[in-house]
Write a protein that holds these residues in place. Structure first.
Motif: not given
Length: 231
Positions: A210-227
């Motif tokens: 059987a083929s080896t199962p490979v399951i990806g996940g999510d990637q988090v992108v963050r940003a910060s802004v100062t006013l």
């Protein structure tokens, strides 16, 4: 000439002694500084794999030849599958010893050759299985990431969210104090970043039907802004 220099110095000193105008002082004092945060979660579609060949034997020449032969077969396979960013990540050949009763006994040699590459997550499992069949013996690490285009788009969204968050914070504070918001006098983009997921280390390769199962996940992108907002 000396008189002009003295006059310039006197004018400079005179300007330094004058206090800031009331309007300037108020502008400095009546500002609110807020920092907003933005975050976008995107699915990963690419798998980065680091796999290799490890061989043990009695002589250095024997081990090195076997490592070279197996690695060449693995690399040929990977190239035929058009993987991305294929590169060698490590080569090693060294003697092995046993230590018993304060004596060192030679056990032979161990040689390794590791490569890394990127491929679509849906294809990763099958390709790793094929790599085992042609000579790979171990996986040094697997990680999942989104495409550069998806990350760039998510970074822009995270910046928009961070800017909106900062403005909403300012509105809440100023409304609570019955103050009126005026113009924004300073903007600082603290950056958008997407931390790379850590690699899953030291997985062992086994050749199975059987083929080896490979399951990806999510990637988090963050940003910060100062006013800095005048009120």
């Amino acid at each position: 000439m000396l008189g002009l220099r003295s006059l310039a110095a006197a004018l400079t000193l005179l300007s330094l002694t004058f206090p800031m105008s009331a309007e300037a002082q108020e502008r400095v004092l009546r500002t609110l500084t807020v920092t907003g945060q933005g975050e976008e979660v995107i699915p990963t579609t690419i798998t980065r794999v680091q796999l290799g060949v490890e061989v043990r034997g009695n002589t250095a020449e024997e081990v090195q030849q076997e490592v070279a032969s197996r690695t060449a077969a693995v690399v040929d396979l990977l190239r035929s599958r058009n993987v991305e960013q294929l590169q060698t990540t490590g080569i090693r050949l060294q003697p092995q010893y046993d230590y018993r009763n304060d004596e060192r006994r030679f056990r032979g040699y161990v040689g390794t050759n590791s490569v890394s590459f990127r491929i679509g997550t849906e294809q990763a499992g099958g390709l790793m299985d094929e790599a085992v069949k042609v000579g790979a013996t171990k996986i040094d690490g697997v990680s999942f990431l989104a495409t550069d285009r998806a990350i760039a788009s998510a970074e822009k969204e995270a910046l928009r969210d961070a800017t909106q968050d900062a403005q909403e914070q300012a509105e809440v504070v100023l409304n609570a104090l019955n103050l009126t918001r005026k113009e924004i006098v300073s903007i600082q983009i603290n950056g958008a970043n997407s931390p790379r997921p850590p690699m899953l280390q030291n997985a062992m390769l086994r050749s199975e039907s059987a083929s080896t199962p490979v399951i990806g996940g999510d990637q988090v992108v963050r940003a910060s802004v100062t006013l800095e907002i005048l009120y």
